[in-house]
Structure formats: C-alpha cells, structure tokens
Design a protein around this motif. Structure first.
Motif, PDB file in Angstrom:
ATOM      1  N   ASP A 210      35.723  49.404  49.648  1.00  0.00           N
ATOM      2  CA  ASP A 210      37.078  49.368  49.084  1.00  0.00           C
ATOM      3  C   ASP A 210      37.899  48.216  49.664  1.00  0.00           C
ATOM      4  OD1 ASP A 210      36.701  51.716  47.552  1.00  0.00           O
ATOM      5  OD2 ASP A 210      37.098  52.948  49.321  1.00  0.00           O
ATOM      6  N   THR A 215      35.816  40.345  46.526  1.00  0.00           N
ATOM      7  CA  THR A 215      35.546  40.821  45.172  1.00  0.00           C
ATOM      8  C   THR A 215      36.713  41.591  44.568  1.00  0.00           C
ATOM      9  OG1 THR A 215      34.504  42.836  46.035  1.00  0.00           O
ATOM     10  CG2 THR A 215      33.073  40.960  45.592  1.00  0.00           C
ATOM     11  N   ARG A 216      37.515  42.252  45.405  1.00  0.00           N
ATOM     12  CA  ARG A 216      38.596  43.085  44.875  1.00  0.00           C
ATOM     13  C   ARG A 216      39.940  42.393  44.854  1.00  0.00           C
ATOM     14  NH1 ARG A 216      40.047  48.359  46.590  1.00  0.00           N
ATOM     15  NH2 ARG A 216      40.597  48.490  44.393  1.00  0.00           N
TER      16      ARG A 216
END
Length: 277
Positions: A210, A215-216
């Motif tokens: 998370d 990537t986020r």
C-alpha cells in the motif's frame, strides 16, 4: 542659461547610461556565444529575441542576456534557450525575483524531471501558481527543491505534485529547509521501509504494498494513511524523526495536497497574472 546647462547635462548623462547598457549587453552576448557555441547568425537571432522580450516585458536586456547565459550553461541549445527565455523572464516578473533565480528554477525542473524546453510554460505556471497560492516564496521553493531533485523524480512524483506538497507544508509555517530535508527523508523511507514502519502499518490494516510510492503515487498513500487512522503517534513509532514530522503534517492535510495539486493542473496555462504579461 542654468536651465540649458542642466538640460544638457541630463542629455549627456542619458547618453552615457545608454552607452554603458550597450557595452554590458555586448559583453553578455559574447558570454552567450561562448557558452552556447553559437554562430554569428545564431547570436544575432538570440540578440533579437532578447530585445523583443525586453521590450514586451519591460525588462533590461542585459539581465535577460544573463538569464539566457544561465540557460545555455544548463545545457539548452540555441533554439531551446531562445524558446524558453520569455517564460523565464515572465516568471521573474510575476514573482518579483531575479532572472538568475528564475532561470535556475526552470532548468532544475527541466533536467531533474526530464522535461523538455517546450514544457517551460508549464513549469512556469506551476512555479508561479505555487507561489501565488501558498506561503511559499520563489527563493524558498528553490531551497526546498534542492533537496528533492535527486529523489522525487525517482519515485515518480511529478514536478506539479512535488510543488503542491511543498506549498501545503509551507502553509503550516514549516521552514523551506525543513520541508526539503523532511520530504527527502520521507521518500527515502517509503522506498526502503523499516520493520518498525511495517509493524505500525500492520496495526492499522495496511501493508508495504500500500506504501509503494513508485506505483501508487504520494497522494493516494497519504489519503490511505489518513483513512486508516495512521497518525503522528504511529509515524514517530515507525519512522525517523524527520520523516515522521513530514508525514504527520501531510496526513493531516492529505486531501489538501490532492486538491492543491489538481488546482495547479487546472490553472496551468490559464493564469491571468502570468499570461497578461
């Protein structure tokens, strides 16, 4: 007679000042040609560009020439420097700063984030909108970015997102140097999270996946941390002091970061203060 003498002296002084300006301008043109390795024809074209920008924005041509030298020193080609100089001078005028500072900031954004000379208008919009819509000064923004050019682009934080994060933290009264060091430490810990950080995440139902900033993106991560209940106590238990201070401030304002970044995007290219110049 006295009036004639006074008027004559005034005219003479103006002539001297004009000659001095021309002399300094020619010296800067020589520097520009040396830096850019330009031909005489290219130098003539750059000289015309400088004069046009100076006339349009009401800025001394010698200062503009110095700014173009800075662009050349940063590796811009003759064509790139000629295309970028108006945006650089516009930034300086809009933020009431030196052209040297504006040149450094624009070229920093270009080189660190892999942007092109054609992106200078976007860079100028982001910088000027950040300054005009937060407590950040142009010099302060320069200070903060110095700490982040080596890491923010590596974690895929855009120039716009980085500026937005700086602006939000500045609005909380945090000094620019602390913003820079805090964000650098935070991004470093997100790239290589410790076991303590992993344990604190687990307590609120989050995983290291998370927290994958590459990537986020930083904004979704901040929003997830805020929703999960990860707070200042969690941050100081799981992270270093600088990182914990930065992430605590950002979690508290996670929504503001996203909104500010989005607003910079919406008004880029449409800032009346900038594009009326």
């Amino acid at each position: 007679c006295k009036m004639f003498i006074r008027d004559s002296w005034g005219m003479y002084r103006n002539i001297l000042e004009t000659v001095e300006v021309v002399k300094k301008f020619e010296e800067e043109l020589k520097n520009l040609q040396a830096v850019t390795q330009s031909t005489n024809a290219e130098l003539g074209s750059m000289s015309n560009t400088i004069k046009a920008v100076g006339k349009g924005l009401g800025v001394e041509i010698t200062e503009i020439a110095k700014g173009m030298v800075k662009l050349g020193q940063a590796g811009l080609t003759v064509a790139e420097a000629s295309g970028a100089i108006k945006d650089v001078v516009t930034l300086a005028v809009a933020t009431m700063t030196d052209i040297d500072v504006a040149s450094d900031l624009v070229t920093t954004g270009m080189r660190a984030w892999g942007l092109q000379a054609t992106d200078t208008a976007h860079i100028v919009d982001v910088l000027s909108n950040t300054v005009n819509n937060s407590k950040v000064t142009i010099n302060g923004l320069s200070t903060a970015l110095q700490y982040l050019t080596g890491v923010a682009p590596q974690v895929n934080m855009s120039f716009q997102e980085t500026s937005a994060v700086i602006g939000v933290l500045a609005n909380q009264g945090i000094k620019m140097s602390k913003i820079g060091t805090g964000l650098r430490s935070l991004l470093g810990e997100l790239l290589k999270p410790s076991k303590k950080f992993k344990d604190e995440l687990h307590k609120v139902g989050l995983t290291l996946e998370d927290m994958d900033v590459k990537t986020r993106g930083i904004i979704p991560i901040l929003e997830d941390l805020a929703k999960s209940g990860f707070d200042a106590t969690s941050a100081f238990k799981g992270m270093g002091r600088r990182s914990a201070s930065a992430i605590s401030a950002l979690i508290k304002n996670g929504k503001s970061v996203g909104e500010f970044s989005e607003s910079l995007g919406k008004i880029c290219g449409n800032n009346p203060r900038i594009h009326s110049l």
